[in-house]
Design a protein around this motif. Structure first.
Motif, PDB file in Angstrom:
ATOM      1  N   LYS A  97       0.841  -1.209   0.000  1.00 10.94           N
ATOM      2  CA  LYS A  97       0.000   0.000   0.000  1.00 10.94           C
ATOM      3  C   LYS A  97       0.867   1.247   0.000  1.00 10.94           C
ATOM      4  O   LYS A  97       1.726   1.392   0.875  1.00 10.94           O
ATOM      5  CB  LYS A  97      -0.876  -0.023   1.259  1.00 10.94           C
ATOM      6  N   MET A 270      -7.234  -8.294  -1.551  1.00 12.22           N
ATOM      7  CA  MET A 270      -8.654  -8.208  -1.925  1.00 12.22           C
ATOM      8  C   MET A 270      -8.841  -7.866  -3.396  1.00 12.22           C
ATOM      9  O   MET A 270      -9.770  -8.326  -4.036  1.00 12.22           O
ATOM     10  CB  MET A 270      -9.409  -7.197  -1.050  1.00 12.22           C
ATOM     11  N   GLU A 271      -7.933  -7.070  -3.953  1.00 12.40           N
ATOM     12  CA  GLU A 271      -8.084  -6.645  -5.339  1.00 12.40           C
ATOM     13  C   GLU A 271      -8.115  -7.831  -6.308  1.00 12.40           C
ATOM     14  O   GLU A 271      -8.800  -7.780  -7.334  1.00 12.40           O
ATOM     15  CB  GLU A 271      -6.954  -5.678  -5.716  1.00 12.40           C
ATOM     16  N   ILE A 274     -11.691  -8.924  -6.140  1.00 14.22           N
ATOM     17  CA  ILE A 274     -12.629  -7.873  -6.539  1.00 14.22           C
ATOM     18  C   ILE A 274     -12.581  -7.665  -8.054  1.00 14.22           C
ATOM     19  O   ILE A 274     -13.616  -7.502  -8.706  1.00 14.22           O
ATOM     20  CB  ILE A 274     -12.353  -6.588  -5.730  1.00 14.22           C
ATOM     21  N   GLU A 284     -19.302  -1.633 -14.953  1.00 11.36           N
ATOM     22  CA  GLU A 284     -18.729  -0.538 -15.739  1.00 11.36           C
ATOM     23  C   GLU A 284     -18.118   0.503 -14.801  1.00 11.36           C
ATOM     24  O   GLU A 284     -18.693   0.832 -13.778  1.00 11.36           O
ATOM     25  CB  GLU A 284     -19.828   0.128 -16.586  1.00 11.36           C
ATOM     26  N   PHE A 286     -15.810   0.786 -12.562  1.00 12.38           N
ATOM     27  CA  PHE A 286     -15.644   0.550 -11.133  1.00 12.38           C
ATOM     28  C   PHE A 286     -14.271   1.038 -10.683  1.00 12.38           C
ATOM     29  O   PHE A 286     -13.292   0.928 -11.416  1.00 12.38           O
ATOM     30  CB  PHE A 286     -15.788  -0.948 -10.820  1.00 12.38           C
ATOM     31  N   ASP A 289     -11.553   2.651  -5.147  1.00  8.50           N
ATOM     32  CA  ASP A 289     -11.899   3.632  -4.111  1.00  8.50           C
ATOM     33  C   ASP A 289     -13.346   3.500  -3.646  1.00  8.50           C
ATOM     34  O   ASP A 289     -13.752   4.145  -2.682  1.00  8.50           O
ATOM     35  CB  ASP A 289     -11.662   5.057  -4.620  1.00  8.50           C
ATOM     36  N   GLN A 290     -14.151   2.684  -4.356  1.00  9.33           N
ATOM     37  CA  GLN A 290     -15.524   2.440  -3.898  1.00  9.33           C
ATOM     38  C   GLN A 290     -15.579   1.377  -2.806  1.00  9.33           C
ATOM     39  O   GLN A 290     -16.628   1.149  -2.220  1.00  9.33           O
ATOM     40  CB  GLN A 290     -16.399   2.009  -5.079  1.00  9.33           C
ATOM     41  N   ILE A 291     -14.453   0.706  -2.566  1.00 14.97           N
ATOM     42  CA  ILE A 291     -14.437  -0.334  -1.533  1.00 14.97           C
ATOM     43  C   ILE A 291     -14.350   0.327  -0.160  1.00 14.97           C
ATOM     44  O   ILE A 291     -13.386   1.033   0.148  1.00 14.97           O
ATOM     45  CB  ILE A 291     -13.251  -1.288  -1.741  1.00 14.97           C
ATOM     46  N   LEU A 292     -15.376   0.093   0.635  1.00 15.09           N
ATOM     47  CA  LEU A 292     -15.470   0.715   1.959  1.00 15.09           C
ATOM     48  C   LEU A 292     -14.202   0.502   2.784  1.00 15.09           C
ATOM     49  O   LEU A 292     -13.668   1.448   3.375  1.00 15.09           O
ATOM     50  CB  LEU A 292     -16.687   0.111   2.687  1.00 15.09           C
ATOM     51  N   GLU A 293     -13.707  -0.736   2.812  1.00 18.55           N
ATOM     52  CA  GLU A 293     -12.549  -1.052   3.648  1.00 18.55           C
ATOM     53  C   GLU A 293     -11.293  -0.342   3.164  1.00 18.55           C
ATOM     54  O   GLU A 293     -10.415  -0.005   3.958  1.00 18.55           O
ATOM     55  CB  GLU A 293     -12.306  -2.567   3.691  1.00 18.55           C
ATOM     56  N   ARG A 295     -11.252   2.632   1.857  1.00 17.29           N
ATOM     57  CA  ARG A 295     -11.395   3.997   2.356  1.00 17.29           C
ATOM     58  C   ARG A 295     -11.129   4.072   3.857  1.00 17.29           C
ATOM     59  O   ARG A 295     -10.581   5.048   4.357  1.00 17.29           O
ATOM     60  CB  ARG A 295     -12.797   4.513   2.044  1.00 17.29           C
ATOM     61  N   MET A 296     -11.511   3.012   4.572  1.00 20.32           N
ATOM     62  CA  MET A 296     -11.284   2.987   6.018  1.00 20.32           C
ATOM     63  C   MET A 296      -9.805   2.995   6.356  1.00 20.32           C
ATOM     64  O   MET A 296      -9.391   3.501   7.391  1.00 20.32           O
ATOM     65  CB  MET A 296     -11.898   1.713   6.628  1.00 20.32           C
ATOM     66  N   MET A 297      -9.002   2.371   5.464  1.00 20.08           N
ATOM     67  CA  MET A 297      -7.577   2.224   5.764  1.00 20.08           C
ATOM     68  C   MET A 297      -6.765   3.441   5.341  1.00 20.08           C
ATOM     69  O   MET A 297      -5.584   3.506   5.622  1.00 20.08           O
ATOM     70  CB  MET A 297      -7.027   0.976   5.058  1.00 20.08           C
ATOM     71  N   GLU A 298      -7.401   4.392   4.647  1.00 18.00           N
ATOM     72  CA  GLU A 298      -6.645   5.538   4.128  1.00 18.00           C
ATOM     73  C   GLU A 298      -6.196   6.469   5.259  1.00 18.00           C
ATOM     74  O   GLU A 298      -6.875   6.602   6.253  1.00 18.00           O
ATOM     75  CB  GLU A 298      -7.498   6.310   3.118  1.00 18.00           C
TER      76      GLU A 298
ATOM     77  N   LYS B  34     -14.243   9.350  10.970  1.00 15.97           N
ATOM     78  CA  LYS B  34     -13.688   9.585   9.634  1.00 15.97           C
ATOM     79  C   LYS B  34     -14.816   9.935   8.670  1.00 15.97           C
ATOM     80  O   LYS B  34     -15.714   9.131   8.447  1.00 15.97           O
ATOM     81  CB  LYS B  34     -12.958   8.321   9.186  1.00 15.97           C
ATOM     82  N   ILE B  52     -17.621   7.047   9.151  1.00 12.51           N
ATOM     83  CA  ILE B  52     -17.370   5.795   9.876  1.00 12.51           C
ATOM     84  C   ILE B  52     -16.470   6.076  11.069  1.00 12.51           C
ATOM     85  O   ILE B  52     -15.814   7.115  11.121  1.00 12.51           O
ATOM     86  CB  ILE B  52     -16.678   4.707   9.013  1.00 12.51           C
ATOM     87  N   SER B 262     -23.097  -3.758 -15.839  1.00  8.26           N
ATOM     88  CA  SER B 262     -23.722  -3.398 -14.569  1.00  8.26           C
ATOM     89  C   SER B 262     -22.997  -2.210 -13.966  1.00  8.26           C
ATOM     90  O   SER B 262     -21.952  -1.784 -14.474  1.00  8.26           O
ATOM     91  CB  SER B 262     -23.727  -4.597 -13.614  1.00  8.26           C
ATOM     92  N   LEU B 267     -20.181   3.506  -2.284  1.00  4.99           N
ATOM     93  CA  LEU B 267     -19.344   2.596  -1.507  1.00  4.99           C
ATOM     94  C   LEU B 267     -19.945   1.198  -1.425  1.00  4.99           C
ATOM     95  O   LEU B 267     -21.159   1.032  -1.388  1.00  4.99           O
ATOM     96  CB  LEU B 267     -19.159   3.152  -0.095  1.00  4.99           C
ATOM     97  N   VAL B 268     -19.078   0.205  -1.395  1.00  4.24           N
ATOM     98  CA  VAL B 268     -19.521  -1.191  -1.286  1.00  4.24           C
ATOM     99  C   VAL B 268     -18.564  -1.941  -0.351  1.00  4.24           C
ATOM    100  O   VAL B 268     -17.347  -1.775  -0.451  1.00  4.24           O
ATOM    101  CB  VAL B 268     -19.601  -1.839  -2.702  1.00  4.24           C
ATOM    102  N   GLU B 293      -6.031  -7.556   3.420  1.00  7.74           N
ATOM    103  CA  GLU B 293      -6.437  -6.274   3.990  1.00  7.74           C
ATOM    104  C   GLU B 293      -7.293  -6.452   5.238  1.00  7.74           C
ATOM    105  O   GLU B 293      -7.253  -5.609   6.133  1.00  7.74           O
ATOM    106  CB  GLU B 293      -7.202  -5.439   2.950  1.00  7.74           C
TER     107      GLU B 293
END
Lengths: 298, 298
Positions: A97, A270-271, A274, A284, A286, A289-293, A295-298, B34, B52, B262, B267-268, B293
């Motif tokens: 990261k 995870m990537e 995902i 389409e 995607f 940065d849409q992954i909640l976790e 964003r939590m780790m930033e 956050k 969060i 799709s 966020l997801v 992660e």
């Protein structure tokens, strides 16, 4: 931005629990260092540690642990199934990261320099840290193993990148490098014919004409009476899991064989999964940065 | 073990940037809180904040922000396309990590009690925090909107769960609750026939006989000349994305229509996509603990 690297040092001790705990201890209770896992194998007589954290903190913990291993492991008495050339056999750094591969290579070089000076240890740089193409492949560096290394490093083309030009009498030789995260991914087939698994492995792996970041062999799962294409995906960002999975289905078809499942062994970023979901759902535009976790780790 | 909740308060102000910044400010620079996102919509005249953090810290920041909203928003002058009943229209808590739904419900009740006392605000508990089944559905609570609420809460069956038995003169009424994370998931079809999208939506959504945790409507994507099944997946752990995606493909077939892609909006949680990859690759015995992660965040 917090930087995170992973390091997976391999030590040549898989039997003596007291020694193993001593080697693992430097990864415990340190600011910026997180011990994720350590697994020993008695047959291989080998210990694999998985640690993540801040680059400098991880490097210092690895350096300390290498010192313990050099002290407690005597390679002149080591036996085990896994090929090995030193007490600290191999130390790969993996960018996780906010760390580039260039930074992981730098970290490997710093560790190699410090460890060689501190423990009088000859060290080769390998994979992305390699100083010549001949040293990219760990298996080529390790060829001859501990027993052959004293002679091997006298040859000009096998002069170590750091440290003395002779092996450490009891700790041998070490390889330090940088690489992408590996994903161990196996695909099961509804046949007991190992030949078919091997043919499919040859079709999908890089070395024999397949996908660039895939290593593969066929193996038998004797207890289940089936065979498996067992793979190491060496860069899931460029050769994603879905691509090799679909390709195996296509290759299996010509033998009248079906894919009946798969396995992901050990840790996986995870990537890797995902991106696979993104493919199958045809999502389409995607963004990770849409992954909640994330964003939590930033 | 660190506990993490998410909160997505909706405020009835989407136009006045100065007021919006005042409402958002309590989520900035606070230990354990956050601010992930805030989006205003001028047509809806509405602000949606995503935050969060640690349960207690998030609750206190939301309480503070509610106070600002009650002060700066005058519902007697509010107009916008989105249905609304109060300055702080709705406050859902969402369990994210090491938090049970029961704990999220408790947190909602604590916030509702404190906010009702501090701001003299009538508050309904909704969804998982609801005190009667009639109050589970937010739309039913909100029916009549701000303009009808003064009369509505005089009825015995619409007595608020906390606070006075009359609306706040300028801030109206608030709903506080707990729910699972929503995944906004849309599936695109290669037709411009809205009727087909609506028929498929009815086939897959819970209310008309479809999947338990799926809400769906058909909508037109006019600029692309296609239609879409637009969904809210209300519990991806029980109705996974792949299931509704495959079901839409099956339903589309009878109209000679294909799925062409799709969208995942906003966020997801990573698990929603990882479980989807697990399905398509047929991964055996996979555990979320194998996700690097996830281990990093422990």
């Amino acid at each position: 931005m917090q930087k995170i690297v992973q390091c997976v040092p391999n030590f040549s001790e898989g039997r003596d629990l007291e020694k193993i705990e001593k080697i693992v201890n430097p990864f415990r209770g340190k600011e910026g260092v997180k011990l994720l896992d350590y697994k020993r194998d008695e047959d291989h007589n080998r210990l694999v540690v998985t640690v993540i954290g801040e680059p400098e903190a991880v490097k210092n913990a690895v350096l300390e642990s290498m010192g313990v291993a050099v002290e407690v492991i005597d390679m002149t008495k080591h036996e085990g199934q896994h090929p090995r050339m030193g007490a600290v056999d191999v130390v790969p750094f993996i960018p996780i990261k906010n760390v580039s591969m260039t930074e992981a290579v730098e970290l490997a070089k710093e560790l190699a320099k410090e460890a060689s000076e501190k423990y009088n240890l000859p060290i080769f740089l390998y994979e992305k840290a390699a100083t010549t193409p001949a040293r990219e492949n760990l298996a080529k560096i390790r060829k001859g193993e501990f027993e052959g290394m004293a002679e091997k490093i006298k040859q000009p083309e096998w002069k170590p990148d750091f440290g003395p030009n002779e092996i450490h009498p009891t700790a041998g030789v070490t390889a330090v490098g940088a690489r992408m995260p590996l994903v161990a991914f196996n695909v099961n087939l509804d046949t007991n014919n190992l030949d078919i698994a091997n043919k499919i492995a040859r079709a999908v792996r890089h070395i024999s004409g397949g996908l660039r970041y895939c290593k593969a062999i066929g193996i038998e799962l004797e207890d289940r009476g089936i065979v498996q294409v067992s793979m190491n995906m060496t860069d899931y960002t460029k050769t994603p899991l879905y691509r090799v999975f679909e390709l195996i289905k296509i290759e299996a078809k010509r033998y009248g064989v079906n894919v009946v499942g798969s396995e992901v062994i050990g840790l996986v970023p995870m990537e890797a999964l995902i991106k696979t979901a993104e493919y199958y759902l045809g999502i389409e535009e995607f963004s990770m940065d849409q992954i909640l976790e994330k964003r939590m780790m930033e």
